[in-house]
Design a protein around this motif. Structure first.
Motif, PDB file in Angstrom:
ATOM      1  N   ALA A   1       0.827  -1.210   0.000  1.00  0.00           N
ATOM      2  CA  ALA A   1       0.000   0.000   0.000  1.00  0.00           C
ATOM      3  C   ALA A   1       0.862   1.260   0.000  1.00  0.00           C
ATOM      4  O   ALA A   1       0.575   2.219  -0.735  1.00  0.00           O
ATOM      5  CB  ALA A   1      -0.935  -0.010   1.202  1.00  0.00           C
ATOM      6  N   LEU A   2       1.910   1.274   0.814  1.00  0.00           N
ATOM      7  CA  LEU A   2       2.788   2.445   0.850  1.00  0.00           C
ATOM      8  C   LEU A   2       3.471   2.666  -0.486  1.00  0.00           C
ATOM      9  O   LEU A   2       3.517   3.788  -0.990  1.00  0.00           O
ATOM     10  CB  LEU A   2       3.845   2.295   1.949  1.00  0.00           C
ATOM     11  CG  LEU A   2       3.383   2.537   3.376  1.00  0.00           C
ATOM     12  CD1 LEU A   2       4.519   2.257   4.354  1.00  0.00           C
ATOM     13  CD2 LEU A   2       2.884   3.950   3.564  1.00  0.00           C
ATOM     14  N   LEU A   3       4.014   1.599  -1.084  1.00  0.00           N
ATOM     15  CA  LEU A   3       4.705   1.749  -2.364  1.00  0.00           C
ATOM     16  C   LEU A   3       3.747   2.204  -3.459  1.00  0.00           C
ATOM     17  O   LEU A   3       4.117   3.009  -4.319  1.00  0.00           O
ATOM     18  CB  LEU A   3       5.412   0.448  -2.742  1.00  0.00           C
ATOM     19  CG  LEU A   3       6.593   0.075  -1.849  1.00  0.00           C
ATOM     20  CD1 LEU A   3       7.189  -1.259  -2.286  1.00  0.00           C
ATOM     21  CD2 LEU A   3       7.654   1.167  -1.842  1.00  0.00           C
ATOM     22  N   SER A   4       2.518   1.730  -3.425  1.00  0.00           N
ATOM     23  CA  SER A   4       1.519   2.171  -4.402  1.00  0.00           C
ATOM     24  C   SER A   4       1.228   3.661  -4.217  1.00  0.00           C
ATOM     25  O   SER A   4       1.180   4.425  -5.191  1.00  0.00           O
ATOM     26  CB  SER A   4       0.240   1.355  -4.233  1.00  0.00           C
ATOM     27  OG  SER A   4      -0.768   1.831  -5.103  1.00  0.00           O
ATOM     28  N   ALA A   5       1.045   4.089  -2.981  1.00  0.00           N
ATOM     29  CA  ALA A   5       0.787   5.505  -2.710  1.00  0.00           C
ATOM     30  C   ALA A   5       1.980   6.369  -3.103  1.00  0.00           C
ATOM     31  O   ALA A   5       1.802   7.453  -3.680  1.00  0.00           O
ATOM     32  CB  ALA A   5       0.454   5.693  -1.236  1.00  0.00           C
ATOM     33  N   VAL A   6       3.185   5.895  -2.822  1.00  0.00           N
ATOM     34  CA  VAL A   6       4.393   6.633  -3.193  1.00  0.00           C
ATOM     35  C   VAL A   6       4.453   6.810  -4.700  1.00  0.00           C
ATOM     36  O   VAL A   6       4.739   7.911  -5.201  1.00  0.00           O
ATOM     37  CB  VAL A   6       5.664   5.927  -2.658  1.00  0.00           C
ATOM     38  CG1 VAL A   6       6.915   6.451  -3.342  1.00  0.00           C
ATOM     39  CG2 VAL A   6       5.769   6.102  -1.158  1.00  0.00           C
ATOM     40  N   ARG A   7       4.175   5.754  -5.458  1.00  0.00           N
ATOM     41  CA  ARG A   7       4.199   5.852  -6.927  1.00  0.00           C
ATOM     42  C   ARG A   7       3.208   6.903  -7.411  1.00  0.00           C
ATOM     43  O   ARG A   7       3.528   7.707  -8.300  1.00  0.00           O
ATOM     44  CB  ARG A   7       3.909   4.500  -7.567  1.00  0.00           C
ATOM     45  CG  ARG A   7       5.091   3.547  -7.533  1.00  0.00           C
ATOM     46  CD  ARG A   7       4.848   2.312  -8.389  1.00  0.00           C
ATOM     47  NE  ARG A   7       3.751   1.500  -7.896  1.00  0.00           N
ATOM     48  CZ  ARG A   7       3.865   0.541  -6.980  1.00  0.00           C
ATOM     49  NH1 ARG A   7       5.047   0.263  -6.467  1.00  0.00           N
ATOM     50  NH2 ARG A   7       2.814  -0.148  -6.586  1.00  0.00           N
ATOM     51  N   GLU A   8       2.017   6.925  -6.851  1.00  0.00           N
ATOM     52  CA  GLU A   8       1.004   7.907  -7.260  1.00  0.00           C
ATOM     53  C   GLU A   8       1.450   9.332  -6.927  1.00  0.00           C
ATOM     54  O   GLU A   8       1.308  10.242  -7.746  1.00  0.00           O
ATOM     55  CB  GLU A   8      -0.327   7.612  -6.581  1.00  0.00           C
ATOM     56  CG  GLU A   8      -1.019   6.384  -7.119  1.00  0.00           C
ATOM     57  CD  GLU A   8      -2.380   6.186  -6.492  1.00  0.00           C
ATOM     58  OE1 GLU A   8      -3.098   7.190  -6.320  1.00  0.00           O
ATOM     59  OE2 GLU A   8      -2.719   5.031  -6.180  1.00  0.00           O
ATOM     60  N   ILE A   9       1.983   9.530  -5.734  1.00  0.00           N
ATOM     61  CA  ILE A   9       2.438  10.863  -5.327  1.00  0.00           C
ATOM     62  C   ILE A   9       3.586  11.321  -6.217  1.00  0.00           C
ATOM     63  O   ILE A   9       3.600  12.471  -6.689  1.00  0.00           O
ATOM     64  CB  ILE A   9       2.845  10.873  -3.844  1.00  0.00           C
ATOM     65  CG1 ILE A   9       1.601  10.661  -2.962  1.00  0.00           C
ATOM     66  CG2 ILE A   9       3.569  12.177  -3.481  1.00  0.00           C
ATOM     67  CD1 ILE A   9       1.918  10.340  -1.514  1.00  0.00           C
TER      68      ILE A   9
END
Length: 70
Positions: free
Chosen positions: A55-63
């Motif tokens: 979840a964190l890596l997915s959010a980081v990619r989006e940001i």
């Protein structure tokens, strides 16, 4: 873990470093190669960190994608 490993994997899991009963998971956010922020979550020590890392890596990619589009 070494900083080199954290840079390579793009996240870190730290078990019991602040409280013995918890695990921290964090991922840096980069803007044009420079770390400008981080996302983190604290979980109960026994919790599987895999879903939090994903979840964190997915959010980081989006940001980071949003930062690049500025």
């Amino acid at each position: 873990r070494t900083l080199e490993g954290i840079r390579r994997d793009r996240y870190v899991v730290s078990v019991g470093s602040i409280e013995q009963v918890s695990t921290g998971v964090a991922a840096p956010i980069r803007d044009r190669g420079e770390v400008v922020a981080a996302l983190s979550v604290v979980l109960p020590r026994e919790t599987d960190t895999g879903p939090a890392v994903a979840a964190l890596l997915s959010a980081v990619r989006e940001i980071e994608r949003d930062l690049r589009s500025r």
